[in-house]
Structures are given as structure tokens and as C-alpha cells.
Design a protein around this motif. Structure first.
Motif, mmCIF file in Angstrom:
data_model
loop_
_atom_site.group_PDB
_atom_site.id
_atom_site.type_symbol
_atom_site.label_atom_id
_atom_site.label_comp_id
_atom_site.label_asym_id
_atom_site.label_seq_id
_atom_site.Cartn_x
_atom_site.Cartn_y
_atom_site.Cartn_z
ATOM 1 N N GLY A 149 0.829 -1.203 0.000
ATOM 2 C CA GLY A 149 0.000 0.000 0.000
ATOM 3 C C GLY A 149 0.857 1.243 0.000
ATOM 4 O O GLY A 149 2.077 1.191 -0.099
ATOM 5 N N GLU A 150 0.203 2.369 0.140
ATOM 6 C CA GLU A 150 0.906 3.651 0.140
ATOM 7 C C GLU A 150 1.787 3.766 1.370
ATOM 8 O O GLU A 150 1.404 3.389 2.472
ATOM 9 C CB GLU A 150 -0.108 4.792 0.128
ATOM 10 N N VAL A 151 2.995 4.270 1.175
ATOM 11 C CA VAL A 151 3.915 4.523 2.278
ATOM 12 C C VAL A 151 3.874 6.016 2.595
ATOM 13 O O VAL A 151 4.101 6.850 1.716
ATOM 14 C CB VAL A 151 5.351 4.083 1.925
ATOM 15 N N ILE A 152 3.584 6.335 3.840
ATOM 16 C CA ILE A 152 3.405 7.732 4.244
ATOM 17 C C ILE A 152 4.597 8.195 5.075
ATOM 18 O O ILE A 152 4.976 7.548 6.048
ATOM 19 C CB ILE A 152 2.112 7.899 5.060
ATOM 20 N N THR A 153 5.186 9.308 4.668
ATOM 21 C CA THR A 153 6.233 9.959 5.445
ATOM 22 C C THR A 153 5.715 11.329 5.854
ATOM 23 O O THR A 153 5.292 12.112 5.017
ATOM 24 C CB THR A 153 7.519 10.115 4.617
ATOM 25 N N GLY A 154 5.720 11.618 7.134
ATOM 26 C CA GLY A 154 5.171 12.880 7.610
ATOM 27 C C GLY A 154 3.782 12.679 8.191
ATOM 28 O O GLY A 154 3.405 11.583 8.592
ATOM 29 N N GLU A 155 3.024 13.756 8.237
ATOM 30 C CA GLU A 155 1.698 13.711 8.835
ATOM 31 C C GLU A 155 0.779 12.746 8.082
ATOM 32 O O GLU A 155 0.805 12.681 6.857
ATOM 33 C CB GLU A 155 1.066 15.109 8.832
ATOM 34 N N ILE A 156 -0.019 12.006 8.837
ATOM 35 C CA ILE A 156 -0.992 11.103 8.238
ATOM 36 C C ILE A 156 -2.203 11.925 7.827
ATOM 37 O O ILE A 156 -2.791 12.624 8.650
ATOM 38 C CB ILE A 156 -1.395 9.996 9.222
ATOM 39 N N PRO A 157 -2.615 11.880 6.558
ATOM 40 C CA PRO A 157 -3.727 12.728 6.088
ATOM 41 C C PRO A 157 -5.009 12.500 6.894
ATOM 42 O O PRO A 157 -5.330 11.373 7.270
ATOM 43 C CB PRO A 157 -3.898 12.290 4.627
ATOM 44 N N ASP A 158 -5.727 13.580 7.154
ATOM 45 C CA ASP A 158 -6.992 13.481 7.871
ATOM 46 C C ASP A 158 -8.028 12.695 7.080
ATOM 47 O O ASP A 158 -9.013 12.204 7.649
ATOM 48 C CB ASP A 158 -7.537 14.884 8.171
ATOM 49 N N SER A 159 -7.821 12.593 5.766
ATOM 50 C CA SER A 159 -8.783 11.878 4.923
ATOM 51 C C SER A 159 -8.777 10.373 5.183
ATOM 52 O O SER A 159 -9.724 9.674 4.815
ATOM 53 C CB SER A 159 -8.478 12.132 3.440
ATOM 54 N N LEU A 160 -7.731 9.860 5.829
ATOM 55 C CA LEU A 160 -7.669 8.436 6.139
ATOM 56 C C LEU A 160 -8.508 8.148 7.376
ATOM 57 O O LEU A 160 -8.311 8.757 8.423
ATOM 58 C CB LEU A 160 -6.226 7.994 6.375
ATOM 59 N N THR A 161 -9.438 7.210 7.250
ATOM 60 C CA THR A 161 -10.277 6.849 8.387
ATOM 61 C C THR A 161 -9.473 5.996 9.367
ATOM 62 O O THR A 161 -8.484 5.369 8.985
ATOM 63 C CB THR A 161 -11.523 6.080 7.916
ATOM 64 N N PRO A 162 -9.883 5.959 10.652
ATOM 65 C CA PRO A 162 -9.083 5.268 11.671
ATOM 66 C C PRO A 162 -8.810 3.805 11.374
ATOM 67 O O PRO A 162 -7.781 3.260 11.791
ATOM 68 C CB PRO A 162 -9.937 5.414 12.938
ATOM 69 N N ASP A 163 -9.707 3.131 10.635
ATOM 70 C CA ASP A 163 -9.561 1.690 10.410
ATOM 71 C C ASP A 163 -8.644 1.345 9.254
ATOM 72 O O ASP A 163 -8.234 0.188 9.116
ATOM 73 C CB ASP A 163 -10.938 1.075 10.112
ATOM 74 N N GLN A 164 -8.307 2.317 8.397
ATOM 75 C CA GLN A 164 -7.497 2.012 7.220
ATOM 76 C C GLN A 164 -6.101 1.557 7.615
ATOM 77 O O GLN A 164 -5.473 2.118 8.524
ATOM 78 C CB GLN A 164 -7.411 3.239 6.302
ATOM 79 N N ILE A 165 -5.613 0.534 6.933
ATOM 80 C CA ILE A 165 -4.285 -0.013 7.204
ATOM 81 C C ILE A 165 -3.266 0.745 6.358
ATOM 82 O O ILE A 165 -3.398 0.832 5.137
ATOM 83 C CB ILE A 165 -4.252 -1.515 6.894
ATOM 84 N N VAL A 166 -2.258 1.299 7.016
ATOM 85 C CA VAL A 166 -1.270 2.115 6.311
ATOM 86 C C VAL A 166 0.136 1.732 6.767
ATOM 87 O O VAL A 166 0.332 1.082 7.789
ATOM 88 C CB VAL A 166 -1.500 3.624 6.569
ATOM 89 N N THR A 167 1.106 2.159 5.975
ATOM 90 C CA THR A 167 2.522 2.006 6.309
ATOM 91 C C THR A 167 3.123 3.393 6.459
ATOM 92 O O THR A 167 2.960 4.239 5.578
ATOM 93 C CB THR A 167 3.275 1.238 5.205
ATOM 94 N N ILE A 168 3.791 3.645 7.586
ATOM 95 C CA ILE A 168 4.410 4.947 7.796
ATOM 96 C C ILE A 168 5.899 4.771 8.094
ATOM 97 O O ILE A 168 6.321 3.731 8.599
ATOM 98 C CB ILE A 168 3.748 5.727 8.953
ATOM 99 N N THR A 169 6.678 5.781 7.746
ATOM 100 C CA THR A 169 8.089 5.812 8.107
ATOM 101 C C THR A 169 8.303 6.984 9.062
ATOM 102 O O THR A 169 7.747 8.070 8.860
ATOM 103 C CB THR A 169 8.992 5.986 6.879
ATOM 104 N N ILE A 170 9.091 6.753 10.113
ATOM 105 C CA ILE A 170 9.359 7.788 11.119
ATOM 106 C C ILE A 170 10.870 7.957 11.245
ATOM 107 O O ILE A 170 11.542 7.135 11.888
ATOM 108 C CB ILE A 170 8.752 7.427 12.481
ATOM 109 N N PRO A 171 11.464 8.977 10.635
ATOM 110 C CA PRO A 171 12.908 9.209 10.788
ATOM 111 C C PRO A 171 13.221 9.760 12.174
ATOM 112 O O PRO A 171 12.418 10.484 12.773
ATOM 113 C CB PRO A 171 13.209 10.248 9.701
ATOM 114 N N LEU A 172 14.393 9.403 12.702
ATOM 115 C CA LEU A 172 14.811 9.827 14.029
ATOM 116 C C LEU A 172 16.047 10.706 13.944
ATOM 117 O O LEU A 172 16.926 10.476 13.118
ATOM 118 C CB LEU A 172 15.100 8.606 14.908
#
Length: 206
Positions: A95-118
Motif C-alpha cells: 500500500g501507500e507509504v506515508i512519510t510525515g503527517e498522516i492525512p486526515d482523509s484516512l479513516t481510523p480503520d485504514q491499514i497504512v505504512t508509515i516511516t518515522i525518521p529519528l
């Protein structure tokens, strides 16, 4: 015949009292105009949800998934089709890989992949701290080379994890990488003044 109503403009109402899941899914398919491909088994039992409110497609799908997740299954949209699968299988789908803020358009149940740089913390150490927040079907991995964390979870949980990780990473530990240097050609005050230009505000002369 009247023109077809676009998916984003359709409103769906639920009036289910113990309605078998197979009938619920067939109803949702008809109302959304999207065929459902069953990759997993339809849950037993039925759905209880009566509301006078009308829902958009995204909202209605979210309502369904909150009820379906109790049975370990998930309904996702891919293109013009809906797919019913186990949560474990849905988590493994690309699926889509999200870097940064998670869009408000995504509902709480949607399964997503995020990257968090440290910036200040070790990815491996932070990963161990957030493991208890990962559900039984989700996943998280530390990427050492880029010092980042990759998380696969619901959008709601990803938002929570991202906020916690950012809080952990905001401040470098006070006692990290402490070393003592003997000075031969400058005073401590001169060295501190130079280092402060690098924003190392925690350094003090001894």
C-alpha cells in the motif's frame, strides 16, 4: 435512466438488527456499486447497527470495518473493487507509504505504512519501546542505515505511535555521549563560547 451518482456523493444508511454478515456485505456492495471479492471467509453471526444518520462511502466502510475487525476480518478498497480478507492478510498487502503527517482523509480503520525518521534516538531502542503498541497483526521494523522506523498498522494507531516516537526523539538524553577533554591551548570559557554557536547549550565549563 438517471445518471449514476459518483461514489464520493453516495450516502449509505445502516439498519441492521442481527442481520447475517453475508446479507450485510451484499447490501454494501449494491449501495456502493462495488463488487466484493471474498479472499477470506465471511464471519458467522450478524451485525447490529441501527442509525438514522447517513454515511459517506468512506464513513460507511469505516463503520463496517470496526464491526468486522472483531471477527478478525477487514474490508478494503482497491480500485473499483472491495476485498474481504483476514486482518493478517490485509496487513501484508502492499500500500501507500506515508512519510510525515498522516492525512486526515484516512479513516481510523485504514491499514497504512508509515516511516518515522529519528534525529536524536536509536531506531532499535525506540522500536523496543513502541513494540507493546503494535497489534497482533501489525508490524514494525528498525532501519539502522537511515535511523528510521517503519510501522504497519491502522491509521488511528499509526497516528498515536508517530506522536509518541516524536516525543521520545525530541530531546537527546542528558547523559548521552559524555566525554571529558583536557584543554592545552584554550580556556573552558573560550571553548564553550565556540561550541554554543553549534547550539550545544548543555555544555558548561568545569
Amino acid at each position: 435512466s438517471p445518471p449514476e451518482v459518483p461514489l464520493e456523493s453516495r450516502l449509505i444508511r445502516f439498519n441492521f438488527a442481527g442481520t447475517p454478515w453475508n446479507e450485510v456485505l451484499n447490501f454494501f456492495s449494491r449501495e456502493s456499486g462495488m463488487p466484493i471479492i471474498r479472499e477470506g471467509a465471511v464471519p458467522g453471526g450478524g451485525m447490529d447497527f441501527i442509525s438514522g444518520e447517513s454515511f459517506s462511502f468512506a464513513e460507511a466502510l469505516s463503520v463496517l470495518n470496526r464491526a468486522l475487525n472483531i471477527h478478525g476480518v477487514h474490508l478494503r478498497q482497491e480500485g473499483e473493487y472491495l476485498y474481504l480478507a483476514s486482518i493478517a492478510d490485509s496487513m501484508r498487502r502492499p500500500g501507500e507509504v506515508i512519510t510525515g503527517e498522516i492525512p486526515d482523509s484516512l479513516t481510523p480503520d485504514q491499514i497504512v505504512t508509515i516511516t518515522i525518521p529519528l534525529n536524536n534516538s536509536s531506531a532499535k531502542q525506540v522500536l523496543e519501546q513502541i513494540r507493546p503498541l503494535i497489534g497482533p497483526h501489525g508490524g514494525a521494523q528498525a532501519i539502522d542505515l537511515q535511523n528510521m522506523i517503519v510501522v504497519v498498522e491502522t491509521a488511528a494507531q499509526c497516528r498515536r505511535i508517530r506522536e509518541i516516537v516524536q516525543t521520545i526523539d525530541t530531546t537527546r538524553a542528558i547523559d548521552s555521549d559524555v566525554r571529558v577533554f583536557a584543554l592545552r591551548h584554550a580556556t573552558p570559557e573560550e571553548v564553550v563560547a565556540a561550541l554554543k554557536n553549534l547550539k550545544w547549550d548543555n555544555i558548561k565549563p568545569q
